[in-house]
Scaffold this active site. Structure first.
Site, PDB file in Angstrom:
ATOM      1  N   ALA A 136      94.810 -40.748 -33.537  1.00  0.00           N
ATOM      2  CA  ALA A 136      93.406 -41.022 -33.811  1.00  0.00           C
ATOM      3  C   ALA A 136      92.790 -39.934 -34.685  1.00  0.00           C
ATOM      4  CB  ALA A 136      92.636 -41.154 -32.501  1.00  0.00           C
ATOM      5  N   ASP A 185      96.190 -31.990 -37.555  1.00  0.00           N
ATOM      6  CA  ASP A 185      95.950 -33.424 -37.709  1.00  0.00           C
ATOM      7  C   ASP A 185      95.056 -33.703 -38.916  1.00  0.00           C
ATOM      8  OD1 ASP A 185      97.451 -33.933 -35.442  1.00  0.00           O
ATOM      9  OD2 ASP A 185      95.712 -33.880 -34.110  1.00  0.00           O
ATOM     10  N   ASP A 202      89.749 -35.922 -25.241  1.00  0.00           N
ATOM     11  CA  ASP A 202      90.001 -34.499 -25.014  1.00  0.00           C
ATOM     12  C   ASP A 202      89.001 -33.935 -24.013  1.00  0.00           C
ATOM     13  OD1 ASP A 202      91.964 -34.700 -26.922  1.00  0.00           O
ATOM     14  OD2 ASP A 202      90.853 -33.650 -28.486  1.00  0.00           O
ATOM     15  N   GLY A 259      98.542 -20.846 -45.362  1.00  0.00           N
ATOM     16  CA  GLY A 259      98.604 -21.993 -46.255  1.00  0.00           C
ATOM     17  C   GLY A 259      99.751 -22.946 -45.955  1.00  0.00           C
ATOM     18  N   GLU A 307     103.501 -38.535 -30.259  1.00  0.00           N
ATOM     19  CA  GLU A 307     102.780 -38.695 -28.990  1.00  0.00           C
ATOM     20  C   GLU A 307     102.832 -40.125 -28.453  1.00  0.00           C
ATOM     21  OE1 GLU A 307      99.530 -35.065 -28.869  1.00  0.00           O
ATOM     22  OE2 GLU A 307      98.818 -37.064 -29.397  1.00  0.00           O
ATOM     23  N   LYS A 324      96.603 -37.238 -31.440  1.00  0.00           N
ATOM     24  CA  LYS A 324      97.047 -36.917 -32.797  1.00  0.00           C
ATOM     25  C   LYS A 324      96.915 -38.110 -33.738  1.00  0.00           C
ATOM     26  CE  LYS A 324     100.050 -33.844 -33.622  1.00  0.00           C
ATOM     27  NZ  LYS A 324      99.061 -32.775 -33.834  1.00  0.00           N
TER      28      LYS A 324
END
Length: 299
Positions: free
Chosen positions: A40, A247, A11, A220, A135, A38
């Protein structure tokens, strides 16, 4: 064993006072890099929740690869299923606004080379929990759902990012996890009827016989199951950065299911973990440890 089949990224994160509009340039106030993707992210969250995790994916033969895998290695995740390709390691270009909201552009790179043949590296067996996202190529996701069912494994499909062509796959997963926007889009693609989201979630269960989990951010989580309807709250927090919260939720949910927790308890822990992940910048660096979640729920 929790087996995560999915993306691995580095990232590239810039912080700005506010997110730009179309065609607009805004000044940034900071820049950092952090491991992401996502798949990882969810693998690390499942490991920090106490699960035993194997990762199946791919990185490039470049300088980004070692940084992208650093926290997974530190988290004692089995990386024997992670291959190397000549494509670049996947990257995510992230802008984080002053209110904690974000905008993300994904460059798949090596993630696009994760093919159905790589599923042999998963060593699927009965009782495994298989965690998937969108992904990597959808053909691989589809093949993984079929292979997991054949092996007697339990599947969790996170529908992010939304891809309309994936709609028919949702019925194959034992658990589907979507956010509000994704669920609304899939509602149209699957022609689910109902006057509100709760009714449409129940329609999904009636149509598939499987569980749908809907994440609602600060409101929530809701879940519709063949046995009934559940709702659990998020923690009351002031978010710093929401990148990776979903994630974190998915990884903790997988760990809860792997530990045979009642679904309501697994959802409660996952929702708390997702909330805590919003208190620090970055995706993987912000994922809380099991002890942090225990403390938050006890307090």
């Amino acid at each position: 064993m929790i087996i995560v089949i999915g993306s691995i990224n580095l990232d590239l994160i810039a912080t700005v006072d506010r997110l730009p509009g179309a065609g607009e340039t805004v000044p940034g106030s900071g820049f950092s890099t952090a491991p992401g993707g996502k798949g990882a992210n969810q693998a690390l969250a499942a490991a920090r929740a106490g699960g035993q995790v194997r990762m199946v994916g791919a990185v490039g033969k470049d300088n980004f690869a070692s940084e992208a895998l650093a926290l997974l290695k530190g988290g004692m995740i089995d990386l024997s299923g992670v291959g190397e390709t000549f494509a670049s390691t996947g990257t995510a270009l992230i802008l984080v606004g002053g209110d904690g909201e974000n905008m993300i552009a994904i460059v798949p790179g090596a993630n696009g080379s994760v093919v159905p043949g790589d599923l042999s590296k998963a060593f699927l067996k009965k009782g495994d929990i298989v965690l998937l996202q969108h992904e990597i190529p959808l053909a691989t996701v589809d093949a993984a759902l079929d292979a997991a069912k054949k092996a007697g494994a339990v599947t969790i499909l996170n529908t992010a990012p939304f891809r309309a062509e994936a709609a028919d796959m949702l019925a194959k997963a034992d658990y589907v996890v979507a956010n509000e926007t994704e669920f609304d889009l899939y509602t149209e693609a699957l022609s689910l009827s109902g006057r509100d989201r709760q009714a449409r979630m129940k329609a999904f269960v009636q149509k598939t016989g499987h569980t749908i989990v809907l994440t609602l951010g600060g409101d929530g989580v809701m879940a519709a199951t063949p046995e009934g309807f559940l709702q659990v709250p998020a923690l009351a927090i002031k978010p710093v950065d929401t990148v990776g919260a979903g994630d974190t939720f998915c990884g903790y949910l997988a760990a809860g299911i792997a530990a045979a927790l009642p679904l309501e308890e697994a959802l409660r822990r996952a929702a708390a973990a997702g909330s805590l992940a919003c208190l620090k910048p970055g995706a993987q660096p912000a994922i809380p440890l099991k002890a942090d979640v225990d403390a938050a729920l006890a307090g």
